[in-house]
Design a protein around this motif. Structure first.
Motif, PDB file in Angstrom:
ATOM      1  N   THR A   1      33.512 -15.755 -16.890  1.00 37.66           N
ATOM      2  CA  THR A   1      34.934 -15.319 -16.684  1.00 37.66           C
ATOM      3  C   THR A   1      35.254 -15.636 -15.169  1.00 37.66           C
ATOM      4  O   THR A   1      36.553 -15.674 -15.197  1.00 37.66           O
ATOM      5  CB  THR A   1      35.004 -13.670 -17.022  1.00 37.66           C
TER       6      THR A   1
ATOM      7  N   GLU B   1      28.065 -20.467  -0.662  1.00 38.93           N
ATOM      8  CA  GLU B   1      29.182 -20.178   0.059  1.00 38.93           C
ATOM      9  C   GLU B   1      28.914 -20.467   1.665  1.00 38.93           C
ATOM     10  O   GLU B   1      27.844 -20.004   2.157  1.00 38.93           O
ATOM     11  CB  GLU B   1      29.936 -18.893   0.053  1.00 38.93           C
TER      12      GLU B   1
ATOM     13  N   HIS C   1      29.467 -25.703  -5.519  1.00 37.66           N
ATOM     14  CA  HIS C   1      29.458 -26.662  -4.471  1.00 37.66           C
ATOM     15  C   HIS C   1      30.359 -26.051  -3.118  1.00 37.66           C
ATOM     16  O   HIS C   1      31.056 -25.443  -3.467  1.00 37.66           O
ATOM     17  CB  HIS C   1      29.738 -27.822  -4.854  1.00 37.66           C
TER      18      HIS C   1
ATOM     19  N   PHE D   1      30.907 -33.027  -5.990  1.00 35.50           N
ATOM     20  CA  PHE D   1      30.815 -32.690  -7.443  1.00 35.50           C
ATOM     21  C   PHE D   1      29.647 -33.776  -8.019  1.00 35.50           C
ATOM     22  O   PHE D   1      28.899 -33.453  -8.773  1.00 35.50           O
ATOM     23  CB  PHE D   1      32.223 -33.444  -7.917  1.00 35.50           C
TER      24      PHE D   1
ATOM     25  N   ASN E   1      34.017 -23.677 -21.458  1.00 37.41           N
ATOM     26  CA  ASN E   1      34.348 -22.551 -22.189  1.00 37.41           C
ATOM     27  C   ASN E   1      35.952 -22.339 -21.554  1.00 37.41           C
ATOM     28  O   ASN E   1      36.233 -22.976 -20.916  1.00 37.41           O
ATOM     29  CB  ASN E   1      33.486 -21.258 -21.822  1.00 37.41           C
TER      30      ASN E   1
HETATM   31  C1  LIG Z   1      34.510 -20.603 -11.608  1.00 35.10           C
HETATM   32  C2  LIG Z   1      35.186 -20.394 -10.228  1.00 35.10           C
HETATM   33  C3  LIG Z   1      34.704 -18.633  -9.735  1.00 35.10           C
HETATM   34  C4  LIG Z   1      34.450 -21.188  -9.132  1.00 35.10           C
HETATM   35  O1  LIG Z   1      34.647 -20.768  -7.785  1.00 35.10           O
HETATM   36  P1  LIG Z   1      34.341 -21.752  -6.504  1.00 35.10           P
HETATM   37  O2  LIG Z   1      33.537 -21.026  -5.666  1.00 35.10           O
HETATM   38  O3  LIG Z   1      35.857 -22.217  -6.231  1.00 35.10           O
HETATM   39  O4  LIG Z   1      33.585 -22.945  -6.812  1.00 35.10           O
HETATM   40  P2  LIG Z   1      31.870 -23.141  -7.137  1.00 35.10           P
HETATM   41  O5  LIG Z   1      31.485 -24.281  -6.219  1.00 35.10           O
HETATM   42  O6  LIG Z   1      31.054 -22.020  -6.650  1.00 35.10           O
HETATM   43  O7  LIG Z   1      31.921 -23.400  -8.621  1.00 35.10           O
HETATM   44  C5  LIG Z   1      32.586 -24.401  -9.258  1.00 35.10           C
HETATM   45  C6  LIG Z   1      31.863 -24.749 -10.609  1.00 35.10           C
HETATM   46  O8  LIG Z   1      31.809 -23.533 -11.595  1.00 35.10           O
HETATM   47  C7  LIG Z   1      31.775 -24.158 -12.676  1.00 35.10           C
HETATM   48  N1  LIG Z   1      32.646 -23.225 -13.553  1.00 35.10           N
HETATM   49  C8  LIG Z   1      34.004 -23.286 -13.411  1.00 35.10           C
HETATM   50  N2  LIG Z   1      34.597 -22.332 -14.210  1.00 35.10           N
HETATM   51  C9  LIG Z   1      33.551 -21.298 -14.566  1.00 35.10           C
HETATM   52  C10 LIG Z   1      33.376 -20.299 -15.249  1.00 35.10           C
HETATM   53  N3  LIG Z   1      34.374 -19.724 -15.719  1.00 35.10           N
HETATM   54  N4  LIG Z   1      32.478 -19.564 -15.264  1.00 35.10           N
HETATM   55  C11 LIG Z   1      31.099 -20.316 -14.733  1.00 35.10           C
HETATM   56  N5  LIG Z   1      30.992 -21.457 -13.941  1.00 35.10           N
HETATM   57  C12 LIG Z   1      32.331 -21.970 -13.937  1.00 35.10           C
HETATM   58  C13 LIG Z   1      31.983 -25.543 -12.781  1.00 35.10           C
HETATM   59  O9  LIG Z   1      30.634 -26.214 -12.915  1.00 35.10           O
HETATM   60  C14 LIG Z   1      32.439 -25.719 -11.311  1.00 35.10           C
HETATM   61  O10 LIG Z   1      32.271 -27.119 -10.774  1.00 35.10           O
HETATM   62  P3  LIG Z   1      32.836 -28.277 -11.417  1.00 35.10           P
HETATM   63  O11 LIG Z   1      34.144 -28.090 -11.809  1.00 35.10           O
HETATM   64  O12 LIG Z   1      32.505 -29.548 -10.148  1.00 35.10           O
HETATM   65  O13 LIG Z   1      31.976 -28.636 -12.729  1.00 35.10           O
HETATM   66  C15 LIG Z   1      36.541 -19.979 -10.184  1.00 35.10           C
HETATM   67  O14 LIG Z   1      37.078 -21.446 -10.152  1.00 35.10           O
HETATM   68  C16 LIG Z   1      37.228 -19.394 -11.449  1.00 35.10           C
HETATM   69  O15 LIG Z   1      37.195 -18.337 -11.548  1.00 35.10           O
HETATM   70  N6  LIG Z   1      37.607 -20.268 -12.172  1.00 35.10           N
HETATM   71  C17 LIG Z   1      38.135 -19.637 -13.746  1.00 35.10           C
HETATM   72  C18 LIG Z   1      39.742 -19.597 -13.564  1.00 35.10           C
HETATM   73  C19 LIG Z   1      40.194 -19.389 -15.267  1.00 35.10           C
HETATM   74  O16 LIG Z   1      39.799 -18.524 -15.849  1.00 35.10           O
HETATM   75  N7  LIG Z   1      40.857 -20.637 -15.625  1.00 35.10           N
HETATM   76  C20 LIG Z   1      41.370 -20.575 -16.976  1.00 35.10           C
HETATM   77  C21 LIG Z   1      42.216 -21.659 -17.206  1.00 35.10           C
HETATM   78  S1  LIG Z   1      43.093 -21.423 -18.527  1.00 35.10           S
END
Ligand SMILES: CC(C)(COP(=O)(O)OP(=O)(O)OC[C@H]1O[C@@H](n2cnc3c(N)ncnc32)[C@H](O)[C@@H]1OP(=O)(O)O)[C@@H](O)C(=O)NCCC(=O)NCCS
Length: 198
Positions: free
Chosen positions: A132, A80, A60, A9, A38
């Motif tokens: 999204t 990944e 990450h 992170f 967002n």
């Molecule tokens: C974003 C997402 C695809 C990340 O997947 P991942 O492969 O586990 O993680 P990655 O390392 O590739 O990416 C993580 C980073 O993406 C970023 N991120 C998080 N949500 C995001 C989004 N909706 N769109 C773009 N970037 C996003 C953040 O920087 C996060 O790292 P951080 O928390 O250290 O700042 C997944 O966590 C996701 O879909 N989240 C959305 C879930 C949602 O809609 N939640 C609603 C809550 S009400």
């Protein structure tokens, strides 16, 4: 948060600040604030305020971090660790389009895994650019390849630019920018550090 996750992170967020300053060199990396998110969790640049709509995204994974920044356009990145073939068999039919699945059918196991990693990271990079994330069903966005690195939307939507390549023998990275004909500039910190400390 486990130590390894905390380090990833911190590394990703530090790299994000440097990438932003590379785009806007007047701003010191320490000045950027990424505290706003967002509704789906995407970090947004909240300060300093610039004339340009500067954007950043980060990813990450085990052993690697990756960051993309642009001065104007929505962008997403995903890195990944290479999936194993059992995981590919388990997941592919749920996240790939029918055409993508068909292109994988005749490949040998190693090439299938490579193709899956390219497609998965492209889907995640694109949905992160949209903001999204995993909320967008992955089988609804499909990709095609022009060559080893350059990908495009299978629906030929010209408003996207995409790149996808192996970041190491164990990692795959993809970048998506919501703009046509982007000139990508890629920096590899590990290669730069290796060149400085041979
Ligand atoms: C974003 C997402 C695809 C990340 O997947 P991942 O492969 O586990 O993680 P990655 O390392 O590739 O990416 C993580 C980073 O993406 C970023 N991120 C998080 N949500 C995001 C989004 N909706 N769109 C773009 N970037 C996003 C953040 O920087 C996060 O790292 P951080 O928390 O250290 O700042 C997944 O966590 C996701 O879909 N989240 C959305 C879930 C949602 O809609 N939640 C609603 C809550 S009400």
């Amino acid at each position: 948060m486990p130590t390894e996750a905390r380090r990833a992170f911190a590394a990703a967020h530090a790299l994000a600040r440097h990438a932003l300053s590379w785009c806007a060199p007047r701003i010191d990396p320490s000045e950027w604030r990424l505290s706003a998110r967002n509704p789906h969790g995407r970090p947004e640049v909240s300060a300093p305020r610039l004339d340009a709509d500067i954007r950043v995204n980060l990813s990450h994974t085990d052993g690697m971090v990756a960051v993309v920044a642009t001065l104007t356009d929505a962008c997403g990145i995903d890195i990944e660790r290479r999936a194993d073939s059992a995981m590919v068999s388990r997941v592919a039919h749920r996240v790939l389009s029918a055409t993508e699945l068909a292109t994988m059918r005749d490949l040998d196991p190693a090439a299938r895994t490579d193709q899956f990693c390219r497609l998965w990271t492209l889907k995640e990079a694109t949905t992160k650019a949209l903001g999204t994330g995993l909320r967008t069903p992955f089988d609804t966005i499909a990709f095609d390849f022009d060559d080893d690195r350059n990908a495009r939307r299978a629906d030929n939507d010209p408003s996207w630019s995409m790149r996808s390549w192996p970041a190491s023998p164990e990692h795959h990275v993809s970048v998506a920018v919501h703009a046509p004909k982007v000139d990508f500039v890629v920096h590899s910190l590990s290669e730069e550090l290796r060149a400085r400390n041979p």
